[in-house]
Scaffold this active site. Structure first.
Site, short mmCIF file in Angstrom:
data_model
loop_
_atom_site.label_atom_id
_atom_site.label_comp_id
_atom_site.label_asym_id
_atom_site.label_seq_id
_atom_site.Cartn_x
_atom_site.Cartn_y
_atom_site.Cartn_z
N LYS A 11 3.97 6.59 0.07
CA LYS A 11 5.37 6.23 0.35
C LYS A 11 5.94 5.47 -0.84
CE LYS A 11 5.02 1.57 0.96
NZ LYS A 11 5.68 0.59 0.09
N PRO A 95 -2.40 6.20 -6.29
CA PRO A 95 -2.90 5.00 -6.99
C PRO A 95 -3.24 3.88 -6.01
CG PRO A 95 -0.98 5.90 -8.13
CD PRO A 95 -1.11 6.67 -6.85
N ALA A 97 -3.86 0.00 -4.70
CA ALA A 97 -3.22 -1.31 -4.86
C ALA A 97 -1.98 -1.18 -5.74
CB ALA A 97 -4.20 -2.32 -5.46
N GLY A 99 1.42 -0.44 -4.26
CA GLY A 99 2.69 -0.48 -3.55
C GLY A 99 3.10 0.85 -2.96
N GLY A 103 -3.92 3.02 1.26
CA GLY A 103 -4.88 2.65 2.30
C GLY A 103 -4.31 2.82 3.69
N ASP A 137 2.12 -1.36 7.48
CA ASP A 137 2.61 -0.06 7.02
C ASP A 137 2.02 1.12 7.79
OD1 ASP A 137 4.34 -0.96 5.08
OD2 ASP A 137 2.93 -0.72 3.41
#
Length: 291
Positions: A11, A95, A97, A99, A103, A137
């Site tokens: 996102k 990618p 960590a 933003g 995860g 999230d």
């Protein structure tokens, strides 16, 4: 069904505002979230012996209880007293960590996949209720598409779909701690809040230029002084023709919106050549189906 393969989508935040901090340390936010076609491949297999196994293509990721995908599987196994075990294979492309909710998206895929594999018959809303226990999230990553997130990020409202466009993603080779960014934000005065209402108006009209003009992320005021390379990447994107470029989440990933795919490709090449980022991807907006 013995196994299921899923795409866990990344996102970006088209808009991110922080309204205040709660006593429990969580922050009240107002964000416009958008899923894109950059994804991790998630495969879930049933196995007769109990337990959760996680395999990943990234050596530095935890494969036990420290992995949110493990926590998602464990949550459902315990709640529904599932006797079998699962093997989860994560092929990571989002990618880490950065933003981009990589995860959280993996956890959402595990909840969705195990619901199907084990016939738990949970609705999307019921999966989202469980997802928020894992992270703010995760409910959004189950919902996907263009969404307004409020509260701590768990109050979700579906928005008109984002117009189709090309998205350039660039993640510089630095790590940003979300905790550190929010702590720095708490200790400073927010000088300017993004115009989230202007962004919503642009989405209502389906006007890509208006949407781009109203993009804003209040966390940039904290993260960019720590990592000026973020501003350099933004400038490369806008110089190459991006309608606008912005940091996603707490960073350090930067995304740019382009009407012209060739301009996005040129910006991709310039960012790589200058060594500003190695992970640079040209992709598209994802519009979620609403059943």
């Amino acid at each position: 069904m013995r196994q299921i393969e899923l795409k866990a989508l990344a996102k970006i935040n088209l808009g991110l505002d922080v309204l205040g901090r709660r006593e429990n340390g969580y922050h009240d936010v107002r964000m416009v979230m958008q899923s894109i076609y950059l994804y991790d491949d998630v495969k879930i297999e049933r196995k007769e012996e109990p337990g959760i196994e996680i395999e990943t293509n990234l050596f530095f990721l935890p494969t036990g209880e420290g992995n949110i995908a493990y926590k998602a599987a464990d949550l459902l196994i315990r709640e529904f007293d599932i006797k079998e075990g699962v093997r989860i294979t994560l092929k990571k492309h989002i990618p880490v960590a950065a933003g981009m909710a990589g995860g959280s998206s993996n956890a959402a895929a595990v909840l969705f996949g195990m619901n199907r594999l084990f016939g738990l018959k949970l609705s999307r809303e019921e999966l989202m209720e469980r997802g928020v226990k894992l992270g703010a999230d995760v409910p959004y990553c189950i919902m996907r598409g263009t969404v307004l997130a409020e509260g701590i990020g768990e109050e979700l409202s579906v928005l008109p779909a984002m117009p189709k466009c090309t998205v350039l993603i660039a993640k510089p080779p630095i790590s940003v701690s979300t905790k550190v960014v929010y702590e720095a934000l708490d200790s400073s005065e927010i000088r300017k809040h993004p115009d989230i209402d202007g962004l919503l108006a642009g989405l209502e009209k389906g006007d890509l230029h208006e949407i781009a003009a109203h993009m804003g992320n209040v966390l940039e005021d904290v993260t960019i002084p720590m990592h000026p390379v973020i501003d350099e990447i933004k400038r490369e994107m806008t110089d190459a023709g991006a309608l606008n470029a912005m940091m996603s989440g707490s960073g350090p990933t930067v995304f740019g919106l382009f009407e012209n795919k060739m301009e996005a490709r040129k910006a991709q090449e310039r960012i790589r050549t200058k060594g500003l980022a190695k992970q640079v991807y040209v992709t598209n907006i994802h519009s979620a189906r609403r059943d």
